[in-house]
Design a protein around this motif. Structure first.
Motif, short mmCIF file in Angstrom:
data_model
loop_
_atom_site.label_atom_id
_atom_site.label_comp_id
_atom_site.label_asym_id
_atom_site.label_seq_id
_atom_site.Cartn_x
_atom_site.Cartn_y
_atom_site.Cartn_z
N GLY A 58 62.46 50.33 -6.85
CA GLY A 58 61.81 49.03 -6.98
C GLY A 58 60.63 48.85 -6.06
O GLY A 58 60.18 49.77 -5.38
N GLY A 81 64.72 47.57 -11.04
CA GLY A 81 64.02 46.30 -10.81
C GLY A 81 64.64 45.56 -9.64
O GLY A 81 65.49 44.69 -9.81
N GLU A 139 67.52 45.89 -14.02
CA GLU A 139 67.18 44.88 -13.04
C GLU A 139 68.14 43.70 -13.05
O GLU A 139 67.75 42.57 -12.71
CB GLU A 139 65.74 44.42 -13.26
#
Length: 278
Positions: free
Chosen positions: A176, A136, A113
Motif C-alpha cells: 500500500g 489497499g 483493501e
C-alpha cells in the motif's frame, strides 16, 4: 514487452485526462495504468471510459483500473476494457467468483483493501486469472479505524496477503501507499519493511484530480526475486517523485507535496533516496 508478472514499475494516469496518456507512456514505466476509479470524479466517469476505449482501440497496451463490482460503472467498464487492455485492476476485490466470471482468459490484478478481502485473500489469489494482488492499506485502515501508517495495525493483513499470493503461486503482492515521499529516509525505511515482509512493489493512491504515481512489481517466480536492496532502487519511489513533479501544484493531493515544488527539487529528492538505498 515486459510481462505483467515481471514488470517493475506501474505509472498511473487518470482516465479523464487523455492529454496525459502519451506522457505516461513515454515516462519509462514498464506498465501504464489508466485509472477509472479514485482518480475520476463521478461526473467524469463515462467520459473517462470513452477516453480509455478510444486509446485501446488505437492499439495502446495498458492496464485499466475499473470501478468496483456493484458500482454503476463496473459492467460497462469491464465491457470496454476486458478484451483490449493488458489487464483490468479490480478495486475492492473480495469475491473470487466475480473475478473468475470476467470474460475470456482476461488476466486481472485484484486490489485487496477490505477486511473481507483479506479474509478471502487465499481464495481470491487462487483464481486462475490473477497475476498478483495489490494491497489497499489506506482503505483497509479506514475500515478498521486504524492509522494506515502504523505497521503494527496492518502487519497481520500484509502478511496474510503475502502468504495468500505465495500459496496460490502468484507473483508477490504490491504494498500500500506511503504519503511521505518528500522524506527519503522514511520512504526508504518503508520500502525495506515491505520487502522484509515479502512485498515486491509499492503504490501511491490517486485523488480525484491527479494520477496515482507508479507502482513497482516483480516477476511471478519468487525464487528469482532480487534482493531487497536491488528491488528498492526500482520501486515506485522514483516514480512517485518523478511523476508528481510534473503535476500542476493545484492538483497536489496532500500538503506534504508542497515540499516538492518543481522538477529539480524532485530530482534532488530522488538522488537522496537512491543514496539511502545503496
Amino acid at each position: 514487452m515486459t510481462t505483467l508478472a515481471s514488470a517493475r514499475t506501474f505509472a498511473f494516469v487518470p482516465g479523464h485526462r487523455p492529454d496525459r496518456f502519451a506522457r505516461a507512456m513515454a515516462a519509462g514505466a514498464d506498465v501504464v495504468v489508466i485509472d477509472l476509479e479514485d482518480a475520476v470524479a463521478r461526473a467524469d466517469k463515462v467520459a473517462a471510459r470513452e477516453n480509455v476505449r478510444a486509446w485501446l482501440q488505437d492499439g495502446h497496451e495498458v492496464v485499466v483500473r475499473v470501478n468496483p463490482i456493484g458500482s454503476p460503472w463496473y459492467g460497462e467498464d469491464v465491457d470496454a476494457v476486458a478484451a483490449r487492455a493488458r489487464a483490468p485492476m479490480l478495486p475492492k476485490a473480495e469475491d473470487p467468483g466475480a473475478l473468475a466470471a470476467l470474460p475470456g482468459e482476461t488476466p486481472v490484478i485484484p486490489l485487496i483493501e477490505s477486511a473481507t478481502g483479506i479474509a478471502r485473500a487465499a481464495q481470491v489469489c487462487a483464481v486462475a486469472s490473477v497475476v498478483r494482488p495489490a494491497f489497499g492499506s489506506v482503505d483497509l485502515a479506514t475500515q478498521l479505524g486504524a492509522n494506515h501508517r502504523s505497521r503494527n495495525a496492518l502487519l497481520h493483513a500484509r502478511s496474510a496477503l503475502v502468504l495468500a499470493a505465495a500459496s496460490a503461486g502468484c507473483a508477490p503482492p504490491i504494498d500500500g501507499v506511503i504519503t511521505a515521499i518528500d522524506e527519503p529516509a522514511a520512504l526508504a525505511d518503508d520500502l525495506r519493511h515491505a520487502g522484509e515482509l515479502g512485498f515486491t512493489g509499492k503504490s501511491r493512491s490517486p485523488t480525484t484530480t491527479s494520477p496515482r504515481p507508479a507502482k513497482r512489481s516483480s516477476g511471478r517466480e519468487r525464487s528469482s526475486r532480487p534482493p531487497v536492496t536491488d528491488l528498492s532502487r526500482c520501486w515506485t519511489a522514483r516514480w512517485s517523485i518523478a511523476r508528481w513533479s510534473c503535476v500542476p501544484r493545484r492538483s497536489w493531493p496532500c500538503p506534504g507535496m508542497a515540499n516538492i515544488r518543481h522538477r529539480d527539487t524532485a530530482r534532488s529528492a530522488l538522488r537522496a533516496l537512491r543514496a539511502t538505498l545503496v
